[in-house]
Motif scaffolding. Structure first.
Motif, PDB file in Angstrom:
ATOM      1  N   GLU A 166       0.891  -1.219  -0.051  1.00 41.42           N
ATOM      2  CA  GLU A 166      -0.139  -0.127   0.078  1.00 41.42           C
ATOM      3  C   GLU A 166       0.935   1.102  -0.095  1.00 41.42           C
ATOM      4  O   GLU A 166       1.582   1.530   1.032  1.00 41.42           O
ATOM      5  N   PRO A 167       1.099   1.826  -1.277  1.00 42.37           N
ATOM      6  CA  PRO A 167       1.874   3.095  -1.160  1.00 42.37           C
ATOM      7  C   PRO A 167       1.581   4.102  -0.078  1.00 42.37           C
ATOM      8  O   PRO A 167       0.146   4.510  -0.059  1.00 42.37           O
ATOM      9  N   LYS A 168       2.520   4.772   0.350  1.00 45.66           N
ATOM     10  CA  LYS A 168       2.415   5.768   1.324  1.00 45.66           C
ATOM     11  C   LYS A 168       2.994   7.247   0.662  1.00 45.66           C
ATOM     12  O   LYS A 168       3.887   7.084  -0.016  1.00 45.66           O
ATOM     13  N   ALA A 169       2.504   8.255   1.092  1.00 41.68           N
ATOM     14  CA  ALA A 169       2.865   9.602   0.738  1.00 41.68           C
ATOM     15  C   ALA A 169       4.348   9.916   1.389  1.00 41.68           C
ATOM     16  O   ALA A 169       4.902  10.909   0.979  1.00 41.68           O
ATOM     17  N   GLU A 170       4.730   9.175   2.578  1.00 41.14           N
ATOM     18  CA  GLU A 170       5.778   9.366   3.078  1.00 41.14           C
ATOM     19  C   GLU A 170       6.982   8.790   2.559  1.00 41.14           C
ATOM     20  O   GLU A 170       6.965   7.407   2.289  1.00 41.14           O
ATOM     21  N   PHE A 171       8.168   9.533   2.273  1.00 44.77           N
ATOM     22  CA  PHE A 171       9.155   8.841   1.344  1.00 44.77           C
ATOM     23  C   PHE A 171       9.957   8.051   2.200  1.00 44.77           C
ATOM     24  O   PHE A 171      10.234   8.245   3.586  1.00 44.77           O
ATOM     25  N   GLU A 172      10.572   6.624   1.742  1.00 46.72           N
ATOM     26  CA  GLU A 172      11.368   5.827   2.556  1.00 46.72           C
ATOM     27  C   GLU A 172      12.610   5.517   1.474  1.00 46.72           C
ATOM     28  O   GLU A 172      12.482   5.076   0.336  1.00 46.72           O
ATOM     29  N   ALA A 173      13.610   5.918   2.131  1.00 49.96           N
ATOM     30  CA  ALA A 173      14.632   5.757   1.121  1.00 49.96           C
ATOM     31  C   ALA A 173      15.184   4.231   1.016  1.00 49.96           C
ATOM     32  O   ALA A 173      14.998   3.398   2.072  1.00 49.96           O
ATOM     33  N   ALA A 174      15.668   3.642  -0.143  1.00 46.14           N
ATOM     34  CA  ALA A 174      15.820   2.301  -0.467  1.00 46.14           C
ATOM     35  C   ALA A 174      17.285   2.050   0.522  1.00 46.14           C
ATOM     36  O   ALA A 174      18.191   2.909   0.324  1.00 46.14           O
ATOM     37  N   PRO A 175      17.337   0.887   0.976  1.00 46.46           N
ATOM     38  CA  PRO A 175      18.396   0.549   1.885  1.00 46.46           C
ATOM     39  C   PRO A 175      19.667   0.258   0.990  1.00 46.46           C
ATOM     40  O   PRO A 175      19.592  -0.117  -0.267  1.00 46.46           O
ATOM     41  N   ASN A 176      20.800   0.738   1.435  1.00 48.13           N
ATOM     42  CA  ASN A 176      21.936   0.554   0.660  1.00 48.13           C
ATOM     43  C   ASN A 176      22.675  -0.585   0.936  1.00 48.13           C
ATOM     44  O   ASN A 176      23.317  -0.811   1.766  1.00 48.13           O
ATOM     45  N   VAL A 177      22.283  -1.701   0.216  1.00 44.77           N
ATOM     46  CA  VAL A 177      22.942  -2.999   0.262  1.00 44.77           C
ATOM     47  C   VAL A 177      23.322  -3.469  -1.072  1.00 44.77           C
ATOM     48  O   VAL A 177      22.802  -3.034  -2.271  1.00 44.77           O
ATOM     49  N   GLU A 178      23.884  -4.673  -1.062  1.00 45.88           N
ATOM     50  CA  GLU A 178      24.444  -5.389  -2.273  1.00 45.88           C
ATOM     51  C   GLU A 178      23.297  -6.097  -2.727  1.00 45.88           C
ATOM     52  O   GLU A 178      22.730  -7.088  -1.916  1.00 45.88           O
ATOM     53  N   ARG A 179      22.888  -5.999  -3.988  1.00 42.79           N
ATOM     54  CA  ARG A 179      21.787  -6.860  -4.691  1.00 42.79           C
ATOM     55  C   ARG A 179      22.245  -7.841  -5.818  1.00 42.79           C
ATOM     56  O   ARG A 179      23.535  -7.652  -6.333  1.00 42.79           O
TER      57      ARG A 179
END
Length: 241
Positions: A166-179
């Motif tokens: 459920e998308p929210k209007a509050e921004f969340e940064a993507a975690p800085n991990v190796e993918r």
């Protein structure tokens, strides 16, 4: 001219006719019998007598307060009877009245109807991507088999995450991990509220250089990772049995 030559008026005489009696001869008028009174005459006689009699003008008597009071008292007696009262609608008994808890239920239903009647917010189709973490590689390779491949587990984790997202209007940064690489990437689409996207771009993308996927990746990818962990654990249990 002399009177001798004047023309004389001719005189015509008949024998045995006395001119003093007229042309019809001498006769005596017979007395007429007294005429009987007609039917209309007796009726007219009283009227004639009444017309001959002196008319007397009646002076209206001055009304006294007592007479006015008696007249006012007599009026209600002459008035017609009052109409029967119209039947009034039957009132519901007190037992049928709603309970005190009913207004709360009514208010809830009203709010639900109002929410349904409101115009839905405009939606926008957004592409979403998720990558397994590099930490997932060893576990995925350990549980994979000919029946269950790594991409099967990645797709199942992505579908479960999409159903819960459920998308929210509050921004969340993507975690800085190796993918892991693009060969194990999960890609899908979702209808997202356009006002939510506008708020995210206003707060974190004032220059308009980032995509909608980047605005939502920090919310979607962690959910994908948790579902992937649950699938790996489930497949491992089945393999050991």
């Amino acid at each position: 001219m002399s009177s001798e030559y004047r023309r004389k008026k001719p005189q015509i005489r008949r024998p045995n006719v006395d001119r003093s009696q007229g042309f019809g001869g001498h006769y005596e008028a017979q007395p007429k019998p007294a005429s009987e009174p007609t039917k209309s005459e007796p009726k007219a006689a009283p009227e004639a007598q009444a017309s001959q009699e002196p008319k007397t003008t009646e002076v209206p008597k001055a009304e006294t307060p007592q007479a006015a009071a008696t007249a006012s008292d007599e009026k209600p007696a002459q008035e017609p009877q009052a109409k029967a009262p119209t039947p009034q609608p039957r009132q519901k008994p007190a037992a049928e009245s709603p309970s005190p808890a009913a207004p709360s239920n009514v208010s809830r239903t009203r709010t639900r109807r109002q929410a349904k009647n409101k115009e839905p917010a405009p939606m926008k189709k957004v592409a979403l991507t998720a990558y397994p973490k590099e930490d997932h590689r060893a576990a995925l390779e350990a549980v994979q088999s000919e029946a269950v491949s790594i991409m099967d587990m990645v797709k199942l984790a992505g579908r479960r995450a999409l159903a819960q997202f459920e998308p929210k209007a509050e921004f969340e940064a993507a975690p800085n991990v190796e993918r892991m690489g693009s060969t194990h990437r999960y890609t899908t689409t979702k209808q997202v509220s356009q006002p939510v996207l506008e708020k995210l771009h206003e707060s974190m993308n004032p220059l308009g250089l980032k995509s909608d996927n980047e605005m939502l990746r920090g919310q979607f990818e962690p959910l994908f990772w948790s579902e992937l962990d649950a699938i790996i654990a489930d497949v491992k249990k089945r393999k050991t049995k």
